[in-house]
Scaffold this active site. Structure first.
Site, mmCIF file in Angstrom:
data_model
loop_
_atom_site.group_PDB
_atom_site.id
_atom_site.type_symbol
_atom_site.label_atom_id
_atom_site.label_comp_id
_atom_site.label_asym_id
_atom_site.label_seq_id
_atom_site.Cartn_x
_atom_site.Cartn_y
_atom_site.Cartn_z
ATOM 1 N N LYS A 39 0.840 -1.198 0.000
ATOM 2 C CA LYS A 39 0.000 0.000 0.000
ATOM 3 C C LYS A 39 0.877 1.250 0.000
ATOM 4 O O LYS A 39 1.894 1.294 0.714
ATOM 5 C CB LYS A 39 -0.893 -0.033 1.251
ATOM 6 C CG LYS A 39 -1.945 1.061 1.319
ATOM 7 C CD LYS A 39 -2.819 0.903 2.570
ATOM 8 C CE LYS A 39 -3.983 1.874 2.593
ATOM 9 N NZ LYS A 39 -4.858 1.701 3.766
ATOM 10 N N SER A 53 -9.947 1.533 2.690
ATOM 11 C CA SER A 53 -9.056 2.296 1.848
ATOM 12 C C SER A 53 -8.003 1.463 1.110
ATOM 13 O O SER A 53 -7.458 1.920 0.117
ATOM 14 C CB SER A 53 -8.328 3.345 2.681
ATOM 15 O OG SER A 53 -7.452 2.737 3.607
ATOM 16 N N SER A 61 -10.259 -0.653 6.888
ATOM 17 C CA SER A 61 -9.604 -0.487 5.582
ATOM 18 C C SER A 61 -8.880 -1.711 5.042
ATOM 19 O O SER A 61 -8.450 -1.708 3.887
ATOM 20 C CB SER A 61 -8.610 0.676 5.639
ATOM 21 O OG SER A 61 -9.290 1.899 5.581
#
Lengths: 95, 491
Positions: free
Chosen positions: B78, B158, B182
């Site tokens: 990420k 997310s 997330s």
């Protein structure tokens, strides 16, 4: 509680985010929607409840009072938008 | 035919050690899959040269017989994790040219164990979002589609790019972060496994901070065992994060296949929320039945403050975010928009650099922390948080080993479907996951079925602090009963 246009402008200034005059009404609506949603917390009886300060029980560790990092100004400044002679550069702050 | 990209992480690990293929071949197969899947927008930066160099080193180690735990395993990271020399943006315009000179502890742990970096994955800007639509690089498209439809769906957020990288076979595993759901919500939307470990299990050092008392790193994988393998490498005490737990990291993989006979599973009645689709209710009951037939004991429990977790979260998280994001000032790093004086420089820089959702949350956070409002909002929310945690403590004290809940209130929705309206509509996605962050507990999401449109649905298991092993054992039992889920390729 809800916010008015003047409060939106004041908060935006506290947060150091420029907000166009035309955006204030929209932001007011969005912030009030969120504040309306969190309003339900008022129903909860929090009498005598300690506020959470740490989510897991932990004790902060002590360590020797020694310099463990630093001395690399080039790395610190590597991503700075403007520098001069090893310093960050900002507009004049003090007259 | 099984291709190199459809192997599980454990199979790839064993194949590399048996010299069935090389780390370089494995990396190249994934780099090619990433190239062919650019339409999904899962990666915001591909790092083929880095991947090939790391794979070459892995091949040397494999040849000498000194393979490390993740030797040669290609991963997506990420874009919230600082990677030295590799651009790290948090998918925000304000960090668009930021190249860290340091490495986050979690990624450093992965490289220490031999993993290979494929690239940085897309996410909601500063991890603020539940659909991966707030990224400055544009939304991620899910590899899943509704039956008979080609409407593009969100992967959740997310950590949407990490979820898609794993679901679409672009990486053998991926790393995300979870502040309110997330990792778990995108895992549920994409039919992958995702775990948010106990607060403190993974170091937060070098992760772009959103809400420091809630943020935790965790893995995505295509099955429970692979997630366990990844978490073992990611976790561990770090003196650079004073909230990281100084306790041994178990070999989580050993929990897979362990009997769940006699384990007590709580079913919280408060998670039966109004308007919950019948399919979700049915899946939840199915999951409970599977655990029961695996030998677990089911008990109805009550977590009375559940409904207050989300509103309390929307005070605590924005408050911490407004404080954390104060560092983006146009002076030390990131975007800078000139102004007549320093205040105007700050204000113009932050106006241009932050997207709408981030701005909204910083403003809410600033408001609830401002003079005269602190007690009414922030202090009250932190008291409610104590009550939410106490609910779980009481249940665990009665001998419950884990709590079973749905992962999300619906399956994936269409891109644009929820992002235009009332922000609270989007926030409701995290209604089942956010309690776990508020209480600092571990939570795993395992795919367990599909809805009428053929989209994956997940179940969540919540555990005692630092008892991720029980979650892996129970998750593996669910997986054994429900199987694994893969999208049909269209991209």
């Amino acid at each position: 509680m809800s916010v008015d246009a003047a409060t939106v402008r004041r908060i935006a200034h506290l947060a150091r985010i420029a907000v166009e005059e035309g955006e204030v009404e929209k932001l007011k609506g969005e912030l009030n929607a969120i504040l309306g949603f969190v309003e339900q917390l008022k129903e909860v009886n929090v009498e005598g409840v300690e506020p959470m300060t740490s989510v897991t029980p932990m004790q902060l560790k002590m360590r020797a009072d020694k310099v463990t990092d630093g001395g690399d100004a080039a790395a610190v400044l590597a991503n700075a938008p403007q520098t001069e002679e090893g310093f960050f550069l900002v507009p004049k702050v003090v007259e | 035919m099984t291709t190199l990209t459809s192997l599980t992480l454990a199979e790839a690990r064993d194949g590399l050690r048996a010299k069935k293929f090389s780390a370089r071949e494995l990396a190249d197969a994934h780099l090619k899959a990433m190239e062919q899947a650019r339409a999904l927008n899962a990666f915001v930066l591909e790092t083929p040269e880095r991947a090939q160099a790391m794979a070459a080193e892995a091949d040397q180690r494999l040849a000498k017989g000194g393979a490390r735990p993740l030797e040669g395993i290609p991963l997506g990271i990420k874009d919230l994790f600082a990677t030295a020399g590799v651009r790290t943006t948090a998918c925000s315009k304000i960090l668009e040219n930021f190249t860290p000179t340091y490495e986050s502890t979690v990624t450093a742990n992965l490289w220490r164990d031999g993993a290979v970096l494929l690239g940085k994955t897309n996410n909601d800007e500063f991890a603020m979002g539940s659909s991966n639509e707030t990224s400055c690089f544009g939304p991620v498209t899910s590899p899943w589609r509704r039956k008979g439809s080609n409407v593009p769906l969100v992967p959740g957020g997310s950590s949407g790019g990490s979820a898609v990288a794993v679901a679409a076979n672009l990486a053998l595993g991926a790393v995300g972060t979870d502040t309110g759901g997330s990792i778990r919500q995108p895992a549920a939307f994409t039919g992958t496994v995702g775990i948010k470990p106990t607060y403190g299990r993974c170091s937060r050092w070098g992760i772009v901070a959103f809400a420091s008392s809630l943020d935790q790193a965790g893995p995505f994988a295509r099955n429970v065992k692979d997630a366990a393998i990844l978490l073992r490498s990611m976790a561990g005490h770090d003196p650079k994060d004073s909230t990281s737990a100084d306790r041994a990291v178990p070999d989580f993989e050993k929990a897979i296949g362990k009997s769940v006979q006699g384990r007590k599973i709580g079913i919280p009645k408060e998670y039966r929320v109004p308007g919950m689709p019948a399919e979700i209710e049915k899946l939840w009951q199915q999951g409970a039945a599977w655990l029961k037939s695996a030998g677990a004991e089911l008990v109805e429990i009550s977590l009375p403050h559940t409904k207050y977790a989300l509103p309390a979260y929307y005070i605590v998280a924005p408050a911490e975010a407004s404080s954390n994001l104060a560092r983006y000032d146009g002076v030390r790093y990131g975007l800078r928009v000139p102004g007549r004086d320093i205040t105007e420089l700050y204000e113009q820089t932050r106006a241009a650099g932050f997207g709408q959702e981030v701005r909204r949350r910083v403003l809410i956070g600033t408001y609830v922390l401002s003079a005269g409002y602190y007690d009414a909002y922030y202090l009250r929310a932190q008291k409610v948080r104590t009550l939410i945690k106490r609910d779980f403590e009481e249940v665990f004290a009665k001998g419950v080993d884990a709590v079973l809940t749905p992962a999300t209130p619906s399956s994936a929705f269409a891109i644009g479907e929820k992002s235009a309206g009332d922000p609270v509509e989007m926030y409701l996605n995290d209604v089942f996951t956010v309690t776990v962050n508020m209480a600092g507990l571990p939570g795993i999401v395992v795919p367990a079925g599909r809805d009428g449109a053929g989209l994956p649905l997940g179940l969540q298991l919540i555990g005692r602090p630092f008892d991720e092993e029980t979650l892996f054992s129970l998750g593996a039992a669910l997986e054994q009963a429900g199987g694994t889920f893969a999208p049909a390729r269209w991209w």
